[in-house]
Scaffold this active site. Structure first.
Site, mmCIF file in Angstrom:
data_model
loop_
_atom_site.group_PDB
_atom_site.id
_atom_site.type_symbol
_atom_site.label_atom_id
_atom_site.label_comp_id
_atom_site.label_asym_id
_atom_site.label_seq_id
_atom_site.Cartn_x
_atom_site.Cartn_y
_atom_site.Cartn_z
ATOM 1 N N CYS A 282 0.799 -1.242 0.000
ATOM 2 C CA CYS A 282 0.000 0.000 0.000
ATOM 3 C C CYS A 282 0.823 1.279 0.000
ATOM 4 C CB CYS A 282 -0.925 0.003 1.214
ATOM 5 S SG CYS A 282 -2.089 -1.355 1.183
HETATM 6 N N1 LIG Z 1 -2.585 -6.068 1.939
HETATM 7 C C1 LIG Z 1 -3.098 -5.038 2.596
HETATM 8 O O1 LIG Z 1 -2.805 -4.837 3.770
HETATM 9 C C2 LIG Z 1 -4.091 -4.088 1.954
HETATM 10 C C3 LIG Z 1 -4.750 -3.169 2.778
HETATM 11 C C4 LIG Z 1 -5.688 -2.303 2.211
HETATM 12 C C5 LIG Z 1 -5.930 -2.348 0.848
HETATM 13 N N2 LIG Z 1 -5.262 -3.233 0.050
HETATM 14 C C6 LIG Z 1 -5.598 -3.241 -1.382
HETATM 15 O O2 LIG Z 1 -6.391 -4.389 -1.670
HETATM 16 C C7 LIG Z 1 -6.108 -4.884 -2.973
HETATM 17 C C8 LIG Z 1 -5.713 -6.345 -2.902
HETATM 18 O O3 LIG Z 1 -4.512 -6.453 -2.150
HETATM 19 P P1 LIG Z 1 -4.026 -7.807 -1.475
HETATM 20 O O4 LIG Z 1 -2.941 -7.414 -0.528
HETATM 21 O O5 LIG Z 1 -5.176 -8.600 -0.965
HETATM 22 O O6 LIG Z 1 -3.415 -8.566 -2.746
HETATM 23 P P2 LIG Z 1 -2.930 -10.097 -2.820
HETATM 24 O O7 LIG Z 1 -1.854 -10.137 -3.846
HETATM 25 O O8 LIG Z 1 -2.655 -10.610 -1.443
HETATM 26 O O9 LIG Z 1 -4.197 -10.891 -3.346
HETATM 27 C C9 LIG Z 1 -4.745 -10.705 -4.593
HETATM 28 C C10 LIG Z 1 -5.412 -12.004 -5.019
HETATM 29 O O10 LIG Z 1 -6.101 -11.727 -6.249
HETATM 30 C C11 LIG Z 1 -5.934 -12.849 -7.098
HETATM 31 N N3 LIG Z 1 -6.195 -12.416 -8.466
HETATM 32 C C12 LIG Z 1 -5.421 -11.678 -9.291
HETATM 33 N N4 LIG Z 1 -6.042 -11.491 -10.469
HETATM 34 C C13 LIG Z 1 -7.238 -12.113 -10.378
HETATM 35 C C14 LIG Z 1 -8.332 -12.280 -11.258
HETATM 36 N N5 LIG Z 1 -8.316 -11.768 -12.497
HETATM 37 N N6 LIG Z 1 -9.394 -12.990 -10.823
HETATM 38 C C15 LIG Z 1 -9.418 -13.519 -9.582
HETATM 39 N N7 LIG Z 1 -8.410 -13.402 -8.713
HETATM 40 C C16 LIG Z 1 -7.342 -12.705 -9.106
HETATM 41 C C17 LIG Z 1 -4.521 -13.314 -6.820
HETATM 42 O O11 LIG Z 1 -4.316 -14.660 -7.219
HETATM 43 C C18 LIG Z 1 -4.445 -13.145 -5.289
HETATM 44 O O12 LIG Z 1 -4.880 -14.307 -4.609
HETATM 45 C C19 LIG Z 1 -5.037 -3.952 -3.526
HETATM 46 O O13 LIG Z 1 -5.635 -2.948 -4.290
HETATM 47 C C20 LIG Z 1 -4.419 -3.351 -2.282
HETATM 48 O O14 LIG Z 1 -3.853 -2.077 -2.539
HETATM 49 C C21 LIG Z 1 -4.359 -4.117 0.578
#
Ligand SMILES: NC(=O)c1ccc[n+]([C@@H]2O[C@H](COP(=O)([O-])OP(=O)(O)OC[C@H]3O[C@@H](n4cnc5c(N)ncnc54)[C@H](O)[C@@H]3O)[C@@H](O)[C@H]2O)c1
Length: 445
Positions: A282
């Site tokens: 983030c």
């Molecule tokens: N990690 C954090 O602490 C956090 C906190 C707040 C917001 N966010 C936001 O949330 C969003 C997701 O982050 P995250 O950390 O969960 O990512 P992540 O990489 O942990 O998980 C993403 C998941 O999406 C899947 N994926 C990718 N493309 C796909 C598709 N076309 N169809 C289905 N699944 C698909 C991946 O295989 C993976 O399992 C981002 O925008 C991030 O900025 C993350």
């Protein structure tokens, strides 16, 4: 809209809202990572039939066996979720069964530091054939203001669905803080903005059935920008305190002692802590989503760019401190044994995305250091987009510590025995201010 259409819209929205309130609705969470998996577990726990969709078949297989792949979600939680009408799948056609679709896929930057929406757009393209009237779609991935209405809405409407009439669209930013024992999905207030008032009403009903507090805002843009403000606030303040650290160091002042003193002010001061550089999905990334969008309006986001510049310079600054500390002991970096303590991007988690440890290790490797690392949360150095190290975590025995020319404390996990490390190390470069008292073998960086 004529009277008839207005009545139809109200009836369509009311039916959906009733299904959310009664928890008879089915919710599909798309993207089962750090954000999506805990959210899917929460919807299942709240009583919804829940479908988890992910293109990663290994993740789907683990969940189907009741196993976790994230340290922040236990196998007990996954198994309990599975027992509660939860199914994980890579089959997008299941999306047609869902009343609500919640997108939680990555939003990284391109090499040119511009928004990379390929995962969001790719997910929507995969969902489009399965969308139908009467559904709600919520985007949770962090992104620039305008994404929901400018990127998602036209694609949904091109399919013949009318947003705000027979299809509902909201943006609700995720605020997950992996590893935080005090707040979880249910207790963190959830902001929600709709493309139309009917969309907002449906979104508030969905989240209101799963979290303690929903904060409705007037548009998707407000919701998108509020998330960016939260993260930019952190990035800029960390940049400020990192700059203060460099100045304090040159003046022979311990910045951590300064922060501890300033933090005794009971009002008007919020402590932020310096470190080896920003990490995680983030804080190093999200601010540049806004900086990019601001350029479309002829504006430069100067605080964002400046904080980015200061924070990105930190790994190099830390490496210079290591070089100097070794030099003071008549040692070149080339051939020195250097062990990095903690490679996750923050303490007590197993996530290495954007971790400054990798940048520090790369700079040290280029100078010829003999590297190793120890991290109880990351047993093998994972494959990263820009960094490769064929290394496994080393056990911190007194013998292993004594052999090292330098220990670099990058991530101050609680699991480390700091007294033992100090007792057996020749030199420690501490980037976290963990060693409060002055010690002959500790250099603060
Ligand atoms: N990690 C954090 O602490 C956090 C906190 C707040 C917001 N966010 C936001 O949330 C969003 C997701 O982050 P995250 O950390 O969960 O990512 P992540 O990489 O942990 O998980 C993403 C998941 O999406 C899947 N994926 C990718 N493309 C796909 C598709 N076309 N169809 C289905 N699944 C698909 C991946 O295989 C993976 O399992 C981002 O925008 C991030 O900025 C993350």
């Amino acid at each position: 809209m004529n009277d008839r259409t207005v009545q139809d819209v109200r009836a369509q929205a009311a039916r959906l809202i009733e299904r959310f309130r009664a928890r008879t609705a089915c919710v599909a969470v798309v993207g089962l990572g750090y954000v999506g998996l805990p959210l899917a577990c929460r919807f299942a726990e709240a009583g919804f039939r829940t479908i988890g969709l992910d293109i990663d078949r290994e993740r789907v297989a683990s969940l189907s066996k009741g196993e976790t792949y994230l340290a922040t979600v236990t196998s007990q939680t996954v198994a309990a979720t599975g027992a509660r009408r939860f199914v994980a799948s890579a089959d997008y056609s299941l999306a047609a069964q869902a009343d609500a679709l919640v997108i939680c896929v990555p939003t990284p930057l391109t090499h040119a530091r511009e928004p990379d929406l390929q995962y969001v757009v790719g997910t929507l393209e995969s969902l489009l054939p399965h969308l139908r009237p009467g559904q709600l779609l919520s985007l949770e991935s962090t992104t620039y203001p305008g994404t929901t209405d400018e990127v998602l809405r036209p694609r949904i409407e091109a399919k013949g669905l009318r947003v705000g009439e027979d299809f509902f669209l909201v943006f609700s930013p995720e605020r997950e803080d992996p590893g935080n024992p005090h707040y979880g999905v249910r207790t963190i207030p959830k902001i929600c903005g709709g493309s139309t008032p009917a969309c907002l009403a449906a979104g508030v009903a969905l989240y209101g059935a799963a979290v303690d507090q929903v904060v409705p805002v007037s548009s998707t843009r407000v919701a998108e920008m509020s998330k960016l403000l939260e993260n930019i606030h952190r990035a800029v303040n960390i940049g400020l305190v990192n700059e203060m650290k460099v100045i304090a160091d040159r003046m022979g002042i311990d910045i951590h002692e300064v922060i501890r003193a300033a933090a005794t002010k009971p009002f008007g001061f919020v402590p932020y802590y310096p470190g080896p550089g920003l990490g995680g999905h983030c804080i190093p990334i999200d601010p540049f989503y806004l900086a990019w969008k601001a350029r479309e309006y002829g504006l430069n986001a100067r605080f964002i760019e400046l904080a980015g510049e200061v924070n990105r310079a930190m790994p190099e600054w830390v490496v210079n401190k290591i070089v100097t500390a070794l030099n003071d002991r008549a040692r070149p970096v080339r051939g020195s044994r250097i062990l990095v303590l903690g490679i996750a991007y923050k303490k007590n988690v197993d996530d290495v995305r954007e971790s400054p440890a990798a940048a520090i290790m790369e700079l040290l490797r280029d100078k010829g250091a003999l590297l190793s690392y120890s991290d109880p949360h990351v047993p093998r150095f994972p494959k990263m987009r820009e960094h490769r190290f064929d290394l496994a975590s080393v056990a911190l025995t007194p013998g292993a510590l004594t052999q090292q020319d330098c220990i670099v404390l990058v991530t101050d996990h609680d699991a480390f025995d700091y007294d033992s490390i100090a007792a057996h190390s020749q030199l420690i470069v501490d980037t976290r201010g963990r060693y409060v008292a002055k010690r002959a073998n500790v250099v603060k960086a």
